[in-house]
Scaffold this active site. Structure first.
Site, PDB file in Angstrom:
ATOM      1  N   LYS A 221       2.331  -3.910   6.418  1.00 49.97           N
ATOM      2  CA  LYS A 221       2.683  -3.954   4.992  1.00 49.97           C
ATOM      3  C   LYS A 221       4.194  -3.771   4.820  1.00 49.97           C
ATOM      4  CE  LYS A 221      -1.403  -4.572   3.247  1.00 49.97           C
ATOM      5  NZ  LYS A 221      -1.723  -5.868   2.651  1.00 49.97           N
TER       6      LYS A 221
ATOM      7  N   SER B 244       0.830  -1.200   0.000  1.00 48.27           N
ATOM      8  CA  SER B 244       0.000   0.000   0.000  1.00 48.27           C
ATOM      9  C   SER B 244       0.866   1.252   0.000  1.00 48.27           C
ATOM     10  CB  SER B 244      -0.847  -0.005   1.274  1.00 48.27           C
ATOM     11  OG  SER B 244      -1.481   1.238   1.438  1.00 48.27           O
TER      12      SER B 244
ATOM     13  N   TYR C  23      -1.352  -0.890  10.675  1.00 49.48           N
ATOM     14  CA  TYR C  23      -1.691  -1.513   9.386  1.00 49.48           C
ATOM     15  C   TYR C  23      -0.548  -1.265   8.384  1.00 49.48           C
ATOM     16  CZ  TYR C  23      -3.542  -1.691   4.657  1.00 49.48           C
ATOM     17  OH  TYR C  23      -3.694  -1.935   3.307  1.00 49.48           O
TER      18      TYR C  23
HETATM   19  P1  NAD Z   1     -10.992  -6.813   1.343  1.00 52.90           P
HETATM   20  O1  NAD Z   1     -11.156  -6.843   2.818  1.00 52.90           O
HETATM   21  O2  NAD Z   1     -12.200  -6.591   0.504  1.00 52.90           O
HETATM   22  O3  NAD Z   1     -10.277  -8.159   0.852  1.00 52.90           O
HETATM   23  C1  NAD Z   1      -9.365  -8.862   1.641  1.00 52.90           C
HETATM   24  C2  NAD Z   1      -9.827 -10.312   1.680  1.00 52.90           C
HETATM   25  O4  NAD Z   1      -8.911 -11.085   2.461  1.00 52.90           O
HETATM   26  C3  NAD Z   1     -11.227 -10.492   2.289  1.00 52.90           C
HETATM   27  O5  NAD Z   1     -12.015 -11.249   1.405  1.00 52.90           O
HETATM   28  C4  NAD Z   1     -10.959 -11.232   3.594  1.00 52.90           C
HETATM   29  O6  NAD Z   1     -12.028 -12.086   3.944  1.00 52.90           O
HETATM   30  C5  NAD Z   1      -9.682 -11.983   3.265  1.00 52.90           C
HETATM   31  N1  NAD Z   1      -8.846 -12.326   4.411  1.00 52.90           N
HETATM   32  C6  NAD Z   1      -8.410 -11.511   5.410  1.00 52.90           C
HETATM   33  N2  NAD Z   1      -7.634 -12.195   6.261  1.00 52.90           N
HETATM   34  C7  NAD Z   1      -7.552 -13.474   5.798  1.00 52.90           C
HETATM   35  C8  NAD Z   1      -6.905 -14.646   6.237  1.00 52.90           C
HETATM   36  N3  NAD Z   1      -6.181 -14.650   7.356  1.00 52.90           N
HETATM   37  N4  NAD Z   1      -7.043 -15.776   5.517  1.00 52.90           N
HETATM   38  C9  NAD Z   1      -7.791 -15.804   4.390  1.00 52.90           C
HETATM   39  N5  NAD Z   1      -8.439 -14.713   3.923  1.00 52.90           N
HETATM   40  C10 NAD Z   1      -8.328 -13.560   4.623  1.00 52.90           C
HETATM   41  O7  NAD Z   1      -9.875  -5.722   1.023  1.00 52.90           O
HETATM   42  P2  NAD Z   1      -9.364  -5.173  -0.376  1.00 52.90           P
HETATM   43  O8  NAD Z   1      -9.674  -3.725  -0.426  1.00 52.90           O
HETATM   44  O9  NAD Z   1      -9.813  -6.040  -1.468  1.00 52.90           O
HETATM   45  O10 NAD Z   1      -7.786  -5.300  -0.161  1.00 52.90           O
HETATM   46  C11 NAD Z   1      -7.036  -6.374  -0.662  1.00 52.90           C
HETATM   47  C12 NAD Z   1      -5.589  -6.174  -0.274  1.00 52.90           C
HETATM   48  O11 NAD Z   1      -5.123  -4.937  -0.783  1.00 52.90           O
HETATM   49  C13 NAD Z   1      -5.359  -6.129   1.244  1.00 52.90           C
HETATM   50  O12 NAD Z   1      -4.166  -6.807   1.535  1.00 52.90           O
HETATM   51  C14 NAD Z   1      -5.230  -4.647   1.509  1.00 52.90           C
HETATM   52  O13 NAD Z   1      -4.435  -4.411   2.652  1.00 52.90           O
HETATM   53  C15 NAD Z   1      -4.553  -4.161   0.251  1.00 52.90           C
HETATM   54  N6  NAD Z   1      -4.776  -2.744  -0.016  1.00 52.90           N
HETATM   55  C16 NAD Z   1      -6.074  -2.258  -0.086  1.00 52.90           C
HETATM   56  C17 NAD Z   1      -6.291  -0.893  -0.307  1.00 52.90           C
HETATM   57  C18 NAD Z   1      -7.677  -0.320  -0.361  1.00 52.90           C
HETATM   58  O14 NAD Z   1      -7.827   0.888  -0.211  1.00 52.90           O
HETATM   59  N7  NAD Z   1      -8.717  -1.124  -0.594  1.00 52.90           N
HETATM   60  C19 NAD Z   1      -5.206  -0.034  -0.488  1.00 52.90           C
HETATM   61  C20 NAD Z   1      -3.914  -0.562  -0.430  1.00 52.90           C
HETATM   62  C21 NAD Z   1      -3.720  -1.920  -0.194  1.00 52.90           C
HETATM   63  N1  UFG Z   2     -12.521  11.500   3.644  1.00 49.33           N
HETATM   64  C1  UFG Z   2     -13.503  12.340   4.074  1.00 49.33           C
HETATM   65  N2  UFG Z   2     -14.625  11.805   4.627  1.00 49.33           N
HETATM   66  C2  UFG Z   2     -14.821  10.455   4.746  1.00 49.33           C
HETATM   67  C3  UFG Z   2     -13.793   9.583   4.284  1.00 49.33           C
HETATM   68  C4  UFG Z   2     -12.650  10.141   3.757  1.00 49.33           C
HETATM   69  O1  UFG Z   2     -13.366  13.560   3.986  1.00 49.33           O
HETATM   70  O2  UFG Z   2     -15.862  10.028   5.252  1.00 49.33           O
HETATM   71  C5  UFG Z   2     -11.286  12.063   3.028  1.00 49.33           C
HETATM   72  C6  UFG Z   2     -10.045  11.775   3.827  1.00 49.33           C
HETATM   73  O3  UFG Z   2      -9.860  12.728   4.826  1.00 49.33           O
HETATM   74  C7  UFG Z   2      -8.963  11.801   2.742  1.00 49.33           C
HETATM   75  C8  UFG Z   2      -9.717  11.298   1.494  1.00 49.33           C
HETATM   76  O4  UFG Z   2     -11.093  11.459   1.778  1.00 49.33           O
HETATM   77  O5  UFG Z   2      -8.571  13.131   2.501  1.00 49.33           O
HETATM   78  C9  UFG Z   2      -9.440   9.820   1.195  1.00 49.33           C
HETATM   79  O6  UFG Z   2      -9.713   9.058   2.361  1.00 49.33           O
HETATM   80  P1  UFG Z   2      -9.839   7.463   2.325  1.00 49.33           P
HETATM   81  O7  UFG Z   2     -10.171   7.021   3.707  1.00 49.33           O
HETATM   82  O8  UFG Z   2     -10.777   7.060   1.234  1.00 49.33           O
HETATM   83  O9  UFG Z   2      -8.395   6.995   1.870  1.00 49.33           O
HETATM   84  P2  UFG Z   2      -6.978   7.190   2.570  1.00 49.33           P
HETATM   85  O10 UFG Z   2      -6.086   7.836   1.584  1.00 49.33           O
HETATM   86  O11 UFG Z   2      -7.079   7.806   3.895  1.00 49.33           O
HETATM   87  O12 UFG Z   2      -6.518   5.678   2.831  1.00 49.33           O
HETATM   88  C10 UFG Z   2      -6.722   4.654   1.851  1.00 49.33           C
HETATM   89  C11 UFG Z   2      -6.867   3.317   2.576  1.00 49.33           C
HETATM   90  C12 UFG Z   2      -5.567   2.929   3.216  1.00 49.33           C
HETATM   91  C13 UFG Z   2      -4.495   2.923   2.172  1.00 49.33           C
HETATM   92  C14 UFG Z   2      -4.391   4.277   1.515  1.00 49.33           C
HETATM   93  C15 UFG Z   2      -3.366   4.276   0.421  1.00 49.33           C
HETATM   94  O13 UFG Z   2      -7.865   3.391   3.572  1.00 49.33           O
HETATM   95  O14 UFG Z   2      -5.676   1.638   3.761  1.00 49.33           O
HETATM   96  O15 UFG Z   2      -5.660   4.622   0.957  1.00 49.33           O
HETATM   97  O16 UFG Z   2      -3.551   3.225  -0.428  1.00 49.33           O
HETATM   98  F1  UFG Z   2      -3.323   2.594   2.739  1.00 49.33           F
END
Ligand code: NAD
Ligand code: UFG
Length: 336
Positions: A151, A123, A147
């Site tokens: 990573k 991330s 978190y």
């Molecule tokens: P998500 O929660 O929708 O998907 C993650 C999946 O992993 C879920 O289906 C959950 O049930 C499964 N899981 C969690 N722990 C597990 C375990 N111990 N064994 C088996 N399955 C397990 O989240 P997502 O948004 O699809 O994210 C996927 C990956 O990308 C994650 O590793 C997350 O940290 C990373 N990531 C997400 C974002 C974001 O903003 N969505 C940003 C950066 C990185």
């Molecule tokens: N925001 C609001 N109101 C809300 C939610 C978000 O104003 O209800 C704003 C936040 O302050 C920020 C922007 O919208 O300025 C984006 O916020 P998000 O929560 O959507 O995303 P972040 O950038 O904070 O974090 C996300 C994921 C993290 C990940 C990161 C980078 O939550 O896990 O992107 O990939 F690590």
């Protein structure tokens, strides 16, 4: 056969579609802690092809080993993990156990089974407070929450793994802000409870499930005072995984940003969402959210140089696809 851990989740279900559409065979391992198996039914409906699903936890090394051997897995895309920043501060050990220990067990099973190609979901949060923009992969890393540290520690663990055994082919993908949904409206993000992230919250306000958006601060040093992020369409992000997989032919470990290179402000997102949905998104301005940075966007050029990958979908398309998913599935997968 490609193993997708966390493949029932938001990003994983889109990666599954991309792989199936590319003609690859897929097995998903997910413990469904943050997802619904219905997503995989939808994936198969979209692609007209089937995949294999195994309900298991990545911390169960024997189960993973058995999957790797039984299905002749050649590569793993590892998305399984817990991802809520706030929860990670409240329950850090749960996060280290699930994300770090889980990855250790997965890698151990892979080593025993002789599978050494791994794509890992990292991330942009590993960068912490930007010292300069855009963020390239050489930017110092200093995650500001547990978190993000899970990573970062996993990244370092994988680099150590390669240093000890240079047969490994490892792609570390640093995602920026994934949003949107598959254009079919059949799969998308389905947060449990109150969404933490901007787009799902905006979508729930637009459809009338929530009264108003709280914008966390409008006094940042940005054009309109609200935070700026690099929103990337989840389908573009998914195609980055296929690019990574196709290019991990030589041993090595490579760390690559997946973003668009363009930042959009919170207010820009609100306006765009209102335009594509035709619905108002009322908001109030609140205090800054603890830990938020003002501006964050990627230098995505390494992915293009190495793999010929770049994003192509606009913010308008991200909002339009997110909105289609929201309208067709007002209660996410729970209505199915
Ligand atoms: P998500 O929660 O929708 O998907 C993650 C999946 O992993 C879920 O289906 C959950 O049930 C499964 N899981 C969690 N722990 C597990 C375990 N111990 N064994 C088996 N399955 C397990 O989240 P997502 O948004 O699809 O994210 C996927 C990956 O990308 C994650 O590793 C997350 O940290 C990373 N990531 C997400 C974002 C974001 O903003 N969505 C940003 C950066 C990185
Ligand atoms: N925001 C609001 N109101 C809300 C939610 C978000 O104003 O209800 C704003 C936040 O302050 C920020 C922007 O919208 O300025 C984006 O916020 P998000 O929560 O959507 O995303 P972040 O950038 O904070 O974090 C996300 C994921 C993290 C990940 C990161 C980078 O939550 O896990 O992107 O990939 F690590």
């Amino acid at each position: 056969m490609i193993l997708l851990t966390g493949g029932a989740g938001y990003i994983g279900s889109h990666v599954a579609v991309t792989l199936l559409d590319a003609g690859l065979d897929v097995i998903v391992v997910d413990n469904l802690t943050n997802s619904n198996q219905a997503s995989l039914e939808r994936v198969q409906a979209i692609c007209g092809r089937s995949l294999v699903f195994r309900h298991a936890d990545i911390r169960n090394e024997e189960a993973i080993y058995e999957v790797l051997c039984t299905y002749g897995v050649t590569a793993v895309i590892h998305l399984a993990g817990l991802k809520a920043v706030g929860d990670s501060a409240a329950q850090p050990m749960t996060y280290y156990e699930n994300n770090v220990v889980g990855t250790m067990r997965l890698v151990s099973a892979m080593t025993r089974a002789g599978v050494n190609t791994l794509v890992f979901s990292s991330s942009a949060t590993v960068y912490g407070m930007p010292a300069y923009l855009p963020l390239d992969e050489k930017h110092p890393v200093e995650p500001t929450n547990p978190y993000g540290r899970t990573k970062y520690f996993i990244e370092e663990m994988l680099r150590d793994l390669y240093a000890s055994d240079d047969d490994w082919r490892i792609g570390i993908l640093r995602y920026f802000n994934p949003v949107g949904a598959h254009e079919s409206g059949l799969i998308g993000e389905d947060p449990l409870g109150v969404p933490n992230n901007l787009l799902p919250f905006v979508a729930q306000v637009a459809i009338g499930k929530r009264e108003k958006l709280h914008i966390w601060g409008d006094d940042y040093d940005t054009l309109d005072g609200t935070g700026i992020r690099d929103f990337i369409h989840v389908v573009d992000l998914a195609s980055g995984h296929l690019s990574a997989l196709s290019h991990l032919k030589q041993p090595g470990v490579v760390t690559v940003n997946l973003g668009t290179g363009t930042g959009s402000s919170v207010l820009e997102v609100v306006r765009t969402f209102e335009a594509v949905s035709g619905r108002p998104v009322p908001y109030v301005i609140g205090d800054r959210r603890v830990g938020d940075v003002a501006t964050c966007y990627a230098d995505p050029t390494l992915a293009e140089r190495l793999w010929g990958w770049k994003s192509s979908r606009s913010l308008t398309q991200m909002c339009a696809d997110h909105w289609r998913w929201q309208m067709k599935n007002p209660n996410g997968y729970r209505g199915t």
